[in-house]
Write a protein that holds these residues in place. Structure first.
Motif, PDB file in Angstrom:
ATOM      1  N   GLY A  46      45.522 -10.784  80.895  1.00  0.00           N
ATOM      2  CA  GLY A  46      46.367 -11.188  82.017  1.00  0.00           C
ATOM      3  C   GLY A  46      47.793 -11.536  81.636  1.00  0.00           C
ATOM      4  N   LYS A  47      48.265 -11.032  80.493  1.00  0.00           N
ATOM      5  CA  LYS A  47      49.600 -11.388  80.013  1.00  0.00           C
ATOM      6  C   LYS A  47      50.665 -10.350  80.315  1.00  0.00           C
ATOM      7  N   VAL A  48      50.294  -9.081  80.344  1.00  0.00           N
ATOM      8  CA  VAL A  48      51.240  -8.009  80.646  1.00  0.00           C
ATOM      9  C   VAL A  48      50.644  -7.096  81.707  1.00  0.00           C
ATOM     10  N   GLU A  49      51.508  -6.281  82.282  1.00  0.00           N
ATOM     11  CA  GLU A  49      51.041  -5.301  83.263  1.00  0.00           C
ATOM     12  C   GLU A  49      51.842  -4.024  83.119  1.00  0.00           C
ATOM     13  N   GLN A  50      51.204  -2.928  83.498  1.00  0.00           N
ATOM     14  CA  GLN A  50      51.878  -1.639  83.532  1.00  0.00           C
ATOM     15  C   GLN A  50      52.416  -1.487  84.948  1.00  0.00           C
ATOM     16  N   VAL A  51      53.704  -1.207  85.055  1.00  0.00           N
ATOM     17  CA  VAL A  51      54.362  -1.160  86.356  1.00  0.00           C
ATOM     18  C   VAL A  51      53.739  -0.095  87.255  1.00  0.00           C
ATOM     19  N   ARG A  52      53.467   1.057  86.692  1.00  0.00           N
ATOM     20  CA  ARG A  52      52.776   2.137  87.413  1.00  0.00           C
ATOM     21  C   ARG A  52      52.061   2.986  86.372  1.00  0.00           C
ATOM     22  N   GLU A  53      51.119   3.804  86.829  1.00  0.00           N
ATOM     23  CA  GLU A  53      50.375   4.650  85.901  1.00  0.00           C
ATOM     24  C   GLU A  53      51.346   5.501  85.095  1.00  0.00           C
ATOM     25  N   SER A  54      51.155   5.541  83.796  1.00  0.00           N
ATOM     26  CA  SER A  54      52.047   6.242  82.865  1.00  0.00           C
ATOM     27  C   SER A  54      53.467   5.706  82.945  1.00  0.00           C
ATOM     28  N   GLU A 102      62.070  -4.041  85.635  1.00  0.00           N
ATOM     29  CA  GLU A 102      61.678  -2.627  85.593  1.00  0.00           C
ATOM     30  C   GLU A 102      60.671  -2.294  84.496  1.00  0.00           C
ATOM     31  N   GLY A 103      60.619  -3.097  83.435  1.00  0.00           N
ATOM     32  CA  GLY A 103      59.681  -2.835  82.351  1.00  0.00           C
ATOM     33  C   GLY A 103      60.285  -1.969  81.270  1.00  0.00           C
ATOM     34  N   TRP A 107      56.001  -1.122  80.898  1.00  0.00           N
ATOM     35  CA  TRP A 107      55.237  -2.371  80.782  1.00  0.00           C
ATOM     36  C   TRP A 107      56.173  -3.558  80.912  1.00  0.00           C
ATOM     37  N   ARG A 108      55.626  -4.688  81.395  1.00  0.00           N
ATOM     38  CA  ARG A 108      56.393  -5.930  81.516  1.00  0.00           C
ATOM     39  C   ARG A 108      55.425  -7.112  81.479  1.00  0.00           C
ATOM     40  N   LEU A 109      55.995  -8.302  81.334  1.00  0.00           N
ATOM     41  CA  LEU A 109      55.183  -9.508  81.416  1.00  0.00           C
ATOM     42  C   LEU A 109      54.634  -9.646  82.820  1.00  0.00           C
TER      43      LEU A 109
END
Length: 98
Positions: free
Chosen positions: A75-83, A34-35, A86-88
């Motif tokens: 390319g190490k982390v990403e935002q699950v959705r805008e605002s 879920e982040g 965060w997660r790997l």
């Protein structure tokens, strides 16, 4: 590069490594999980200097978003959705071995 700028570069690198270590230690930060929110990352990584006039805790979080965006560009982390949290990124699943 001047000594001062080099020290700043090293601090930024250490901050990114600290955030990645934090992500690796939290199940909710694993790929496909879920982040975790930027505010949680900020507090739990120890980046909060406390409340000061014109430098509130919430204003201090801008540095963390810069770290997260830098890690995202690598390319190490990403935002699950805008605002969102965060997660790997999935590509980091084996990064614990590095």
């Amino acid at each position: 590069m001047s000594k001062i700028k080099n020290r700043g570069r090293l601090i930024r690198q250490q901050a990114k490594e600290l955030v990645l270590d934090f992500f690796r230690s939290k199940p909710e930060c694993k790929p496909k999980a879920e982040g975790i929110t930027q505010a949680q990352i900020f507090r739990e990584c120890g980046f909060d200097w406390g409340e000061y006039p014109k430098a509130t805790s919430s204003n201090q979080q801008y540095w963390v978003i810069a770290i997260l965006r830098a890690l995202e560009s690598e390319g190490k982390v990403e935002q699950v959705r805008e605002s969102g949290p965060w997660r790997l990124k999935e590509t980091m699943i084996y990064s614990d071995e590095q």
